[in-house]
Design an enzyme around this catalytic site. Structure first.
Site, mmCIF file in Angstrom:
data_model
loop_
_atom_site.group_PDB
_atom_site.id
_atom_site.type_symbol
_atom_site.label_atom_id
_atom_site.label_comp_id
_atom_site.label_asym_id
_atom_site.label_seq_id
_atom_site.Cartn_x
_atom_site.Cartn_y
_atom_site.Cartn_z
ATOM 1 N N GLU A 185 2.710 32.905 -8.645
ATOM 2 C CA GLU A 185 2.396 34.273 -9.058
ATOM 3 C C GLU A 185 2.887 34.624 -10.458
ATOM 4 O OE1 GLU A 185 2.349 37.216 -5.892
ATOM 5 O OE2 GLU A 185 2.855 38.764 -7.328
ATOM 6 N N HIS A 245 0.810 46.701 8.784
ATOM 7 C CA HIS A 245 0.689 46.310 7.375
ATOM 8 C C HIS A 245 -0.753 46.519 6.866
ATOM 9 C CE1 HIS A 245 1.331 44.132 3.666
ATOM 10 N NE2 HIS A 245 0.334 43.319 3.972
ATOM 11 N N LYS A 252 3.884 32.022 0.900
ATOM 12 C CA LYS A 252 4.871 33.085 0.672
ATOM 13 C C LYS A 252 5.541 33.417 1.991
ATOM 14 C CE LYS A 252 3.427 36.023 -3.163
ATOM 15 N NZ LYS A 252 3.089 37.419 -3.504
ATOM 16 N N ASN A 273 -2.328 41.373 -4.415
ATOM 17 C CA ASN A 273 -1.518 42.547 -4.076
ATOM 18 C C ASN A 273 -2.318 43.842 -4.139
ATOM 19 O OD1 ASN A 273 0.774 40.947 -3.752
ATOM 20 N ND2 ASN A 273 1.325 41.112 -5.916
ATOM 21 N N HIS A 308 -1.203 46.968 -2.286
ATOM 22 C CA HIS A 308 0.121 46.696 -1.719
ATOM 23 C C HIS A 308 1.251 47.532 -2.315
ATOM 24 C CE1 HIS A 308 -1.895 43.497 0.369
ATOM 25 N NE2 HIS A 308 -0.774 43.050 0.910
ATOM 26 N N LYS A 333 -8.606 33.379 -0.962
ATOM 27 C CA LYS A 333 -7.150 33.401 -1.176
ATOM 28 C C LYS A 333 -6.662 32.026 -1.653
ATOM 29 C CE LYS A 333 -2.716 34.502 0.907
ATOM 30 N NZ LYS A 333 -1.972 35.005 2.059
ATOM 31 N N ARG A 349 18.688 24.285 2.740
ATOM 32 C CA ARG A 349 17.834 24.323 1.537
ATOM 33 C C ARG A 349 16.399 23.894 1.794
ATOM 34 N NH1 ARG A 349 22.561 22.387 0.013
ATOM 35 N NH2 ARG A 349 23.833 23.836 -1.163
ATOM 36 N N HIS A 376 3.116 49.138 0.533
ATOM 37 C CA HIS A 376 4.525 48.821 0.816
ATOM 38 C C HIS A 376 5.375 50.092 0.833
ATOM 39 C CE1 HIS A 376 4.320 44.304 -0.499
ATOM 40 N NE2 HIS A 376 3.827 44.513 0.698
ATOM 41 N N ARG A 397 -2.481 35.365 -9.178
ATOM 42 C CA ARG A 397 -2.152 35.552 -7.758
ATOM 43 C C ARG A 397 -1.820 37.007 -7.435
ATOM 44 N NH1 ARG A 397 1.344 31.950 -3.424
ATOM 45 N NH2 ARG A 397 0.961 33.400 -1.727
ATOM 46 N N GLU A 421 -6.993 42.720 5.306
ATOM 47 C CA GLU A 421 -6.735 41.687 4.285
ATOM 48 C C GLU A 421 -8.013 40.878 4.024
ATOM 49 O OE1 GLU A 421 -3.740 41.075 2.595
ATOM 50 O OE2 GLU A 421 -2.119 41.747 3.912
HETATM 51 N N1 LIG Z 1 3.487 35.917 3.810
HETATM 52 C C1 LIG Z 1 2.382 36.479 3.425
HETATM 53 O O1 LIG Z 1 1.683 35.999 2.533
HETATM 54 C C2 LIG Z 1 1.937 37.723 4.105
HETATM 55 C C3 LIG Z 1 0.673 38.224 3.814
HETATM 56 C C4 LIG Z 1 0.259 39.361 4.485
HETATM 57 C C5 LIG Z 1 1.102 39.963 5.410
HETATM 58 N N2 LIG Z 1 2.330 39.445 5.676
HETATM 59 C C6 LIG Z 1 3.217 40.089 6.649
HETATM 60 O O2 LIG Z 1 2.724 39.917 7.968
HETATM 61 C C7 LIG Z 1 3.206 40.997 8.758
HETATM 62 C C8 LIG Z 1 2.116 41.558 9.639
HETATM 63 O O3 LIG Z 1 1.598 40.567 10.470
HETATM 64 P P1 LIG Z 1 0.861 40.930 11.841
HETATM 65 O O4 LIG Z 1 -0.164 41.958 11.576
HETATM 66 O O5 LIG Z 1 0.457 39.664 12.459
HETATM 67 O O6 LIG Z 1 1.982 41.707 12.647
HETATM 68 P P2 LIG Z 1 2.980 41.257 13.787
HETATM 69 O O7 LIG Z 1 3.513 39.914 13.555
HETATM 70 O O8 LIG Z 1 3.944 42.391 13.921
HETATM 71 O O9 LIG Z 1 2.058 41.217 15.077
HETATM 72 C C9 LIG Z 1 1.458 42.411 15.521
HETATM 73 C C10 LIG Z 1 1.740 42.667 16.997
HETATM 74 O O10 LIG Z 1 0.872 41.873 17.791
HETATM 75 C C11 LIG Z 1 1.595 41.114 18.761
HETATM 76 N N3 LIG Z 1 0.806 39.898 18.924
HETATM 77 C C12 LIG Z 1 0.790 38.809 18.132
HETATM 78 N N4 LIG Z 1 -0.181 37.955 18.538
HETATM 79 C C13 LIG Z 1 -0.769 38.512 19.619
HETATM 80 C C14 LIG Z 1 -1.849 38.129 20.462
HETATM 81 N N5 LIG Z 1 -2.529 37.001 20.245
HETATM 82 N N6 LIG Z 1 -2.188 38.956 21.471
HETATM 83 C C15 LIG Z 1 -1.531 40.111 21.674
HETATM 84 N N7 LIG Z 1 -0.529 40.558 20.894
HETATM 85 C C16 LIG Z 1 -0.154 39.758 19.876
HETATM 86 C C17 LIG Z 1 2.958 40.971 18.177
HETATM 87 O O11 LIG Z 1 3.920 40.774 19.166
HETATM 88 C C18 LIG Z 1 3.134 42.326 17.464
HETATM 89 O O12 LIG Z 1 3.538 43.340 18.359
HETATM 90 C C19 LIG Z 1 3.744 42.045 7.807
HETATM 91 O O13 LIG Z 1 5.153 42.036 7.876
HETATM 92 C C20 LIG Z 1 3.275 41.557 6.467
HETATM 93 O O14 LIG Z 1 4.129 41.913 5.425
HETATM 94 C C21 LIG Z 1 2.749 38.334 5.039
HETATM 95 ZN ZN LIG Z 2 -0.628 41.956 2.704
#
Ligand SMILES: NC(=O)c1ccc[n+]([C@@H]2O[C@H](COP(=O)([O-])OP(=O)(O)OC[C@H]3O[C@@H](n4cnc5c(N)ncnc54)[C@H](O)[C@@H]3O)[C@@H](O)[C@H]2O)c1
Ligand SMILES: [Zn+2]
Length: 278
Positions: A152, A180, A58, A160, A163, A142, A37, A167, A156, A100
């Site tokens: 949200e 993304h 989130k 989106n 999105h 943000k 939890r 999505h 908030r 973003e």
């Molecule tokens: N929780 C939230 O509020 C929130 C907000 C926006 C996006 N997200 C989520 O985040 C995800 C996308 O994140 P992302 O763009 O970081 O993608 P990701 O985590 O898939 O990373 C992108 C790629 O880069 C590689 N990588 C990571 N760091 C690296 C570095 N320093 N050098 C070389 N390669 C590296 C990873 O292995 C991967 O192949 C989506 O699933 C999205 O939905 C969450």
């Molecule tokens: Zn996003």
């Protein structure tokens, strides 16, 4: 990951460290939120996007039918960010993270949106000064929005922007084809078109697309993503309520609002318009 946590005998005093991109941050955060939890977690983001997603608490995982449908609100104890790690990021991931950043300007700060466009080349080249300011201002916007509406219930949702369509693109294309940030870029172009349809001044779409393109982001809907499939995916999205489509609609660059009764036909038209990049 849960199995590893149990096998490793993590207890309530343990912490999970999320070292990596947004996917790692979301997964580790979700496990930390639900294991026993909730235990502590620390984020060490290594992408521009993960830095942004480390703000706000989130955490979510994807379901084959819908993105981010299973999740929690769970704040990290600490976020450690070393911009040097970004040096090895592929250019596509750099652009996707900046998507973003620009989004925050588009919803809340016109001057910052213009700043992102004007400094696009420096940002893409990971110039430390430009990146430092961009990250600070983007995450600052943000944080300001999240601090007023953590769960949200209202404001908030502005975060989106782009999105709902984004999505749907990610779900239809299969997670992986589009990053993304790329998917929400196409979504933000679509939101600007919807904005114009709902009365925003002409030029909003053109300005939005120019800003997105300056960061080398896509703005047109690829031909192989079927309109019916996209519409279907949007119906599964959590922003679809009571027979109406809820969209974040920009009024102009730097201002957006939540519109709860966007006609489905207008969304369909916009998807078609996005194919031509009109
Ligand atoms: N929780 C939230 O509020 C929130 C907000 C926006 C996006 N997200 C989520 O985040 C995800 C996308 O994140 P992302 O763009 O970081 O993608 P990701 O985590 O898939 O990373 C992108 C790629 O880069 C590689 N990588 C990571 N760091 C690296 C570095 N320093 N050098 C070389 N390669 C590296 C990873 O292995 C991967 O192949 C989506 O699933 C999205 O939905 C969450
Ligand atoms: Zn996003």
């Amino acid at each position: 990951m849960m199995t590893v946590a149990i096998e490793g005998k993590l207890d309530r005093s343990s912490a999970i460290l999320a070292l990596g991109g947004g996917v790692v941050g979301d997964l580790a955060g979700f496990v930390a939120a639900t294991y026993m939890r909730g235990i502590k977690f620390v984020q060490v983001p290594t992408t521009i996007l993960a830095h942004d997603s480390s703000v706000g608490g989130k955490v979510a995982v994807n379901h084959p039918l819908a993105k981010n449908m299973i999740g929690a609100f769970h704040q990290p104890e600490l976020v450690l960010y070393d911009v040097d790690t970004l040096q090895s990021l592929p250019p596509r991931d750099v652009s996707a993270g900046l998507s973003e950043m620009l989004k925050h300007g588009l919803i809340r700060d016109e001057a910052f949106a213009h700043w992102c466009e004007e400094h696009a080349e420096e940002l893409l080249a990971l110039n430390p000064e430009a990146l430092g300011y961009g990250l600070e201002r983007g995450c600052g916007i943000k944080a300001e929005i999240v601090s007023r509406d953590e769960r949200e219930n209202g404001e908030r949702a502005l975060l989106n922007l782009g999105h709902t369509i984004g999505h749907a693109i990610e779900a239809i294309a299969g997670y992986g084809e589009f990053l993304h940030g790329e998917a929400i870029s196409i979504g933000m172009a679509g939101s600007a078109l919807l904005g114009e349809k709902l009365g925003a001044p002409a030029g909003l779409y053109e300005d939005t697309v120019r800003m997105l393109r300056s960061l080398r982001l896509p703005t047109t809907m690829p031909a192989h993503l079927d309109t019916d499939a996209l519409m279907e995916a949007m119906m599964h999205d959590k922003k679809f309520r009571e027979g109406h489509m809820v969209f974040i609609i920009p009024d102009r660059i730097g201002a957006a609002r939540i519109v709860k009764d966007v006609p489905v036909s207008a969304v369909r038209d916009v998807i078609e318009m996005l194919r031509k990049g009109e």
